[in-house]
Scaffold this active site. Structure first.
Site, short mmCIF file in Angstrom:
data_model
loop_
_atom_site.label_atom_id
_atom_site.label_comp_id
_atom_site.label_asym_id
_atom_site.label_seq_id
_atom_site.Cartn_x
_atom_site.Cartn_y
_atom_site.Cartn_z
N HIS A 118 0.83 -1.21 0.00
CA HIS A 118 0.00 0.00 0.00
C HIS A 118 0.86 1.26 0.00
O HIS A 118 0.63 2.18 -0.80
CB HIS A 118 -0.92 -0.02 1.23
CG HIS A 118 -1.68 1.24 1.44
ND1 HIS A 118 -2.95 1.45 0.92
CD2 HIS A 118 -1.37 2.38 2.11
CE1 HIS A 118 -3.37 2.66 1.26
NE2 HIS A 118 -2.43 3.24 1.98
N GLU A 119 1.86 1.31 0.88
CA GLU A 119 2.69 2.52 0.98
C GLU A 119 3.55 2.72 -0.27
O GLU A 119 3.69 3.84 -0.76
CB GLU A 119 3.56 2.46 2.24
CG GLU A 119 2.77 2.41 3.55
CD GLU A 119 1.80 3.57 3.72
OE1 GLU A 119 2.01 4.64 3.14
OE2 GLU A 119 0.81 3.39 4.45
N GLU A 147 -5.99 6.80 -1.35
CA GLU A 147 -5.95 5.65 -0.45
C GLU A 147 -6.55 4.41 -1.12
O GLU A 147 -5.99 3.32 -1.04
CB GLU A 147 -6.72 5.98 0.84
CG GLU A 147 -6.03 6.97 1.74
CD GLU A 147 -4.67 6.47 2.21
OE1 GLU A 147 -4.58 5.31 2.64
OE2 GLU A 147 -3.70 7.24 2.12
N HIS A 170 1.61 4.28 -3.10
CA HIS A 170 1.48 5.75 -3.05
C HIS A 170 2.61 6.41 -3.84
O HIS A 170 2.39 7.38 -4.58
CB HIS A 170 1.53 6.25 -1.61
CG HIS A 170 0.23 6.17 -0.88
ND1 HIS A 170 -0.94 6.73 -1.37
CD2 HIS A 170 -0.10 5.61 0.32
CE1 HIS A 170 -1.92 6.53 -0.50
NE2 HIS A 170 -1.44 5.84 0.53
#
Length: 271
Positions: free
Chosen positions: A141-142, A204, A145
């Protein structure tokens, strides 16, 4: 001169529109069009400098086993990212990335990835990740980004909002002071709740989807994402309504993850 001043809002609006059209980019995997007014070199230069400063000012964990796990997961997922980008002709999208993974001794349940692949995990998130697979959920997820260039996009949006505020200030120049203040306050609320926060929630959700695919390609079962976010939801305390938040509501996030799961599972070959 007065005629020129009256045309300023139109001139600024037209300039902003042209800039937005010219500066559109596309996010890999999702295909979403995004605004990018800031060069990668500028953003990554700031990122690398701030990352080094952060490491100097914060305590790096002395737990060798947990640190090794963070680095191992980061390296596997970054390799998966590089492979996905190469396979789909997007290698230039991550040009200049200098991957780095560190664990910080801090009880805050948090993790982040700066532009250019600079990742930090806090020890406080490990009770929620629990396993290497759970950690891969957060890592994917990070990293997503950074790959999606959400940092660049947020900076670009802020620049756009500032330009809009300038146009409004010029347009209201001849209005009474009280009217100006009301208009500018309304603009501030509108840009925050009607523009900035929805885009943050979009980021997100996009990072969730991309992260599932990256972790699956790295050999981690993406189905681990749902129980991880359920644990985070259970331990998160009181939260604002979704429309006032930078993040999707927990129920929304979990439902979206379940919707994306079949696509992510296509990339998962097992261990």
């Amino acid at each position: 001169m007065q005629r020129i001043l009256k045309k300023w809002p139109l001139i600024i609006s037209s300039t902003l529109l042209i800039t937005i059209v010219v500066a559109c980019a596309t996010v890999p995997i999702t295909g979403r069009k995004q605004l990018n007014l800031v060069s990668d070199s500028e953003v990554m230069g700031m990122s690398f400098s701030q990352y080094d400063q952060f490491l100097e000012e914060n305590k790096i964990s002395s737990d060798k086993e947990k640190t090794a796990m963070v680095k191992r997961v980061g390296e596997k997922i970054s390799k998966a990212v590089e492979k996905y980008m190469a396979d789909n002709g997007h290698s230039s999208h991550i040009a200049g990335f200098e991957w780095e993974f560190n664990l910080i001794d801090d009880e805050t349940p948090n993790a982040w990835c700066m532009p250019g692949g600079k990742v930090v995990f806090y020890t406080g998130i490990l009770p929620y990740t629990q396993t290497e697979e759970g950690l891969a959920v957060v890592m994917g997820h990070e990293i997503a980004h950074a790959v999606a260039k959400h940092g660049n996009e947020r900076m670009s949006h802020q620049m756009g909002v500032q330009m809009g505020g300038t146009a409004l200030a010029v347009a209201m120049d001849e209005k009474p002071e009280e009217t100006k203040q009301i208009a500018m306050a309304a603009f501030g609320l509108g840009s925050q709740y009607g523009f900035m926060l929805p885009f943050s929630r979009t980021h997100e959700t996009e990072a969730d989807k991309m992260g599932l695919i990256f972790m699956a390609m790295a050999g981690y079962n993406p189905e681990a994402a749902v129980p991880f976010w359920e644990r985070m939801a259970a331990g998160g305390g009181q939260k604002p309504p979704e429309w006032m938040s930078t993040h999707p509501a927990d129920d929304t996030r979990i439902k979206d993850l379940q919707t994306y799961m079949p696509e992510a599972m296509k990339y998962y070959k097992g261990k």
